[in-house]
Design an enzyme around this catalytic site. Sequence first.
Site: not given
Lengths: 390, 201
Positions: A156, A226, A318, A351-352
């Site tokens: 990332s 967040r 992602d 994405h994680d």
Amino acid sequence: MPDVCANLVIKQFFTFAEPPHELVLESGERLGPVTLAYETMGTLTPDRDNAILVVHALTGDSHVAGCYTKEDARPGWWEIMVGPGKAIDTERYFVICANVLGGCMGSTGPSSLNPVTGHPYGLAFPLLTIGDMVTAQKALIDHLGISRLLAVVGGSVGGMQVLAWCARYPEMVRAAIPLATTPRHSAQSIAFNEVARQAIMADPHWREGDYYGEGAKPDLGLAVARMIGHITYLSNESMRKKFGRQLKSRDALSFHFDAGFEVESYLRYQGNKFVERFDANSFLYLTKAADYFDLDDYAATGLSGAEISFLVVAFTSDWLYPTEQSRTLVRYLKRSGLDVSFCEIESDWGHDAFLLPNERLHSLVAAFLSRIFREGSAENKAADGGGHAF
Amino acid sequence: MRFDLQIIASLIEPGSRVLDLGCGEGELLQYLKEQKGVKATGIEKDEAEVAVCIGRGLSVLQGDFNLEVADYPPDSFDYIIISQTLQQVYEPVALINTLLAIGKKVIVSFPNFSHWRIRVQLLFAGYAPRSPELPYEWYDTPNIRVITLRDFRNFAREKGIAILREVAINTHRQQETGHIVHFLPNLRATYGIFLIGRADR
């Protein structure tokens, strides 16, 4: 109490750029002194040829793996990847991880004391770039006496730092592993970051960044920021699997604005947990640095002809940095004549995925690093052989 | 290693830069890297096979080679291998032209559709030929064109491509043994392997 963790690490601090020798930032502003918080694992070889710099993502820290005390049960953020016998094997490699410049986990950032005023910087802190973070890391690597890193690894926003490293200091990097990253933010990525920043700045407790004294901090804004981040880190599929339309403890709709759905409750929990450990101003500065990043701004100075081997990895689901952006990077590396491997890993976790257990990712990273390490040893032997020829 | 790959390997100079299109699990590239010290690069579509290649310490890109080849600077490679895949390529002329730009030489191999057994099947049995080399039914074949040794020679002549070597072999799919066919290759060879280059060289 049983030993939860055998791999003890110590958070260390390196301070440099004391005035008048401040760090000159890309903006032209000067910053100093600068402190980086960092941790190391493993042992540096006498040849100093086994050092791997792990760079963290947006809100990470220097605590990549291991524990601070034997009873400390909190793992590092990449425990599954880094450690003895792991893909980034600390029995073999010397691993370094530093909190980024602008962060709030021990490195100099907007919450640090401004030596001129004696108060926290707040918005007096200069705007940073990914390149500035890398410049600071380079000072640390120099300080550790390492002239060439075996690899720089990161996902990332960490991946952007990997790329900036390669472009700025190509002679110091033997191999690079940018994961789930992009050569530049799309308008969509900038848009998400901007909404997150606006959430912080709209919080009345933000007070133009001057909230460090007594009283409330912009926790609500930071929590919302967040939450937005978390949405972009997951995928439609992973959200469906994790939450679906599941309700939190009731069978029927509640008809009020509590967190009725599991997904609402999850986001609120993540938001609230985040404000305990993160500084709102740091979030503003770091997201801005990520938005500013464009590999083209750095590449003019390096990369072409660099002797760096790349392993680029993307994940199918992602949508923050979609595979196509990794392919753009790969295309660029190919055109620059660089050695590049690329794999798109099938994953539902968005994405994680780069931070989650993934057999394929771990075996790719392990094999790639082994190859680089082997080739490096062979080169050294050849060089030694040449030296002793007489 | 498969017999056809052994022949391909024999055409490659030690220490050269090699790109293998559709490299599978990287068997040929690994052999070339270890035995001939080549700088090996592969392109492969399948994630699992790419992972095997990288696991072997090879540099391999996951992707469609028809698209991936466009991104290399001219003369990036000494040899480009396109082994048993040309019959599946949509635009072979454009592809081969690109390959001859980014590589100095190209090694093309394909199943020979004019092998006598194929001719006999069509002539006497009257159904679309199936062979050990081309084992598919008409409805599930990945192959969109059929090529014979003679077709390829004509193609090279028409397009101004130099055939530097031609090796006709008789081997079966996945087999490690076989032999080179000198007599009536278009009739007797199961595979053709061509080393081609730009005509101006």
